[in-house]
Design an enzyme around this catalytic site. Structure first.
Site, PDB file in Angstrom:
ATOM      1  N   HIS A   1      22.137 -12.460  11.302  1.00  0.00           N
ATOM      2  CA  HIS A   1      20.765 -12.089  11.668  1.00  0.00           C
ATOM      3  C   HIS A   1      20.750 -11.324  12.995  1.00  0.00           C
ATOM      4  O   HIS A   1      20.115 -11.730  13.969  1.00  0.00           O
ATOM      5  CB  HIS A   1      19.878 -13.333  11.750  1.00  0.00           C
ATOM      6  CG  HIS A   1      18.415 -13.027  11.587  1.00  0.00           C
ATOM      7  ND1 HIS A   1      17.525 -13.919  11.063  1.00  0.00           N
ATOM      8  CD2 HIS A   1      17.691 -11.918  11.890  1.00  0.00           C
ATOM      9  CE1 HIS A   1      16.314 -13.382  11.035  1.00  0.00           C
ATOM     10  NE2 HIS A   1      16.397 -12.154  11.523  1.00  0.00           N
TER      11      HIS A   1
ATOM     12  N   ARG B   1      13.781 -10.892   5.266  1.00  0.00           N
ATOM     13  CA  ARG B   1      13.689 -12.344   5.415  1.00  0.00           C
ATOM     14  C   ARG B   1      14.495 -13.008   4.306  1.00  0.00           C
ATOM     15  O   ARG B   1      14.403 -12.606   3.135  1.00  0.00           O
ATOM     16  CB  ARG B   1      12.224 -12.803   5.342  1.00  0.00           C
ATOM     17  CG  ARG B   1      11.424 -12.521   6.609  1.00  0.00           C
ATOM     18  CD  ARG B   1      11.881 -13.431   7.743  1.00  0.00           C
ATOM     19  NE  ARG B   1      11.243 -13.105   9.011  1.00  0.00           N
ATOM     20  CZ  ARG B   1      11.744 -12.284   9.924  1.00  0.00           C
ATOM     21  NH1 ARG B   1      12.899 -11.694   9.702  1.00  0.00           N
ATOM     22  NH2 ARG B   1      11.123 -12.057  11.049  1.00  0.00           N
TER      23      ARG B   1
ATOM     24  N   THR C   1       0.848  -1.196   0.000  1.00  0.00           N
ATOM     25  CA  THR C   1       0.000   0.000   0.000  1.00  0.00           C
ATOM     26  C   THR C   1       0.880   1.240   0.000  1.00  0.00           C
ATOM     27  O   THR C   1       1.997   1.225   0.531  1.00  0.00           O
ATOM     28  CB  THR C   1      -0.910   0.030   1.250  1.00  0.00           C
ATOM     29  OG1 THR C   1      -0.090  -0.043   2.427  1.00  0.00           O
ATOM     30  CG2 THR C   1      -1.887  -1.135   1.232  1.00  0.00           C
TER      31      THR C   1
ATOM     32  N   GLU D   1      18.931 -20.688   8.057  1.00  0.00           N
ATOM     33  CA  GLU D   1      19.862 -20.189   9.063  1.00  0.00           C
ATOM     34  C   GLU D   1      20.021 -21.191  10.192  1.00  0.00           C
ATOM     35  O   GLU D   1      19.067 -21.881  10.547  1.00  0.00           O
ATOM     36  CB  GLU D   1      19.350 -18.848   9.611  1.00  0.00           C
ATOM     37  CG  GLU D   1      19.216 -17.773   8.541  1.00  0.00           C
ATOM     38  CD  GLU D   1      18.612 -16.476   9.084  1.00  0.00           C
ATOM     39  OE1 GLU D   1      18.287 -16.420  10.300  1.00  0.00           O
ATOM     40  OE2 GLU D   1      18.455 -15.534   8.302  1.00  0.00           O
TER      41      GLU D   1
END
Length: 329
Positions: free
Chosen positions: A286, A238, A179, A267
């Site tokens: 991460h 991600r 959006t 991972e």
């Protein structure tokens, strides 16, 4: 009998201590090794609440292992490791930790962009390895960041905050999102474009999109071929939104200049991962939200959500909005 809480990774004692006043608590005592699935199932069978990590698969077997489970508090903003449909069916509240990690993750994302663009990791190792023998005009020359164009894929709160960081470098800001964000466009001068236009025009493509069926493998070889040869790809969202083989091939072929990655398809990764063999890849384990202050706040939010869920109240950061508490034994 006190409600039982199981924590799937070792947390600091000062975080766990407040739980002990009202709950029986057990914790997997390893910091770097995920809890084995058989142990997780055994604990879920008797637990009223689980405090989980993004690396834990909270599937139907876990969610239905026992008859007491009321809440799963995930120590992450993501929750694609949890079967939300089954959780709602079973009356299990699923919670995450948004907002408290927004600035910290944005800082890391922009730092990763800077490290990749200016070849900071290569340069640091160059000095440590004793290779710095003299000064030369293009020694480890990287790419400017100021006045360049950044393209943000996934303009959520973290994306908006990365865009704010980019204004300090007087960057042009393009974005693609499900959006449009008129307020962001007005405040930061960001311009909404299609994904194709974004990858074709930007110098830095920053991926912050969540993992959904629509975004999985969003970045294909075809998509990388559309990018500038001087483009740098950053992924702090991600791992599975990127076809890693396609990224590797694009880097080897010189179709893009470099990549900075805080997330991977699977991972953790080993030292033999193909992308780690490339000098123009900066790889992190991460750690987007990994500051002491933010991780402590995330843990506290998880505890608050657990307390609310056990008491049958709506947790502060409920993910499955169709959740309704069930009467459980």
């Amino acid at each position: 009998m006190k409600p039982y809480v199981f924590i799937t990774r070792k947390l600091p004692d000062e975080v766990v201590k407040p739980l002990l006043q009202n709950y029986e608590v057990s914790m997997w005592e390893q910091e770097d090794i995920p809890v084995p699935k058989d142990l997780l199932l055994s604990e879920a069978k008797k637990a009223d609440a689980l405090l989980t990590m993004l690396s834990d698969s909270i599937d139907e077997k876990v969610l239905t292992a026992g008859k007491k489970l009321k809440v799963v508090a995930n120590l992450a903003v993501g929750f694609d490791n949890i079967d939300l449909k089954v959780a709602s069916r079973e009356g299990v509240a699923v919670c995450n930790t948004p907002d408290v990690l927004t600035d910290t993750t944005a800082d890391l994302t922009f730092g990763l962009l800077m490290a990749t663009a200016r070849r900071l990791m290569e340069a640091a190792e160059f000095v440590k390895d004793g290779k710095w023998k003299s000064w030369s005009p293009l020694l480890l020359a990287g790419h400017d960041i100021h006045h360049k164009t950044i393209g943000i894929v996934g303009m959520g709160k973290i994306g908006e905050t990365v865009a704010k960081r980019a204004t300090g470098f007087e960057m042009n800001i393009l974005y693609h999102n499900r959006t449009r964000k008129p307020a962001v466009e007005q405040e930061l001068g960001a311009v909404y474009v299609s994904l194709d236009e974004l990858v074709e025009k930007t110098d830095f493509i920053v991926c912050l999109t969540p993992l959904t069926s629509e975004t999985k493998n969003m970045f294909t070889r075809e998509m990388f071929k559309k990018m500038k040869q001087s483009a740098i790809f950053i992924n702090a969202g991600r791992g599975p939104v990127v076809d890693e083989q396609a990224l590797f091939d694009a880097l080897v072929a010189g179709e893009i200049a470099g990549a900075g990655l805080d997330v991977f398809e699977k991972e953790p990764i080993g030292a033999d991962h193909p992308l780690l063999q490339l000098p123009n890849v900066v790889a992190l384990p991460h750690i987007g939200s990994s500051s002491v202050e933010t991780r402590m706040e995330m843990m506290k939010l998880c505890l608050s959500n657990i307390q609310a869920g056990i008491e049958g109240n709506e947790p502060k950061t409920l993910v499955n909005k169709d959740w309704k508490p069930l009467v459980k034994a």
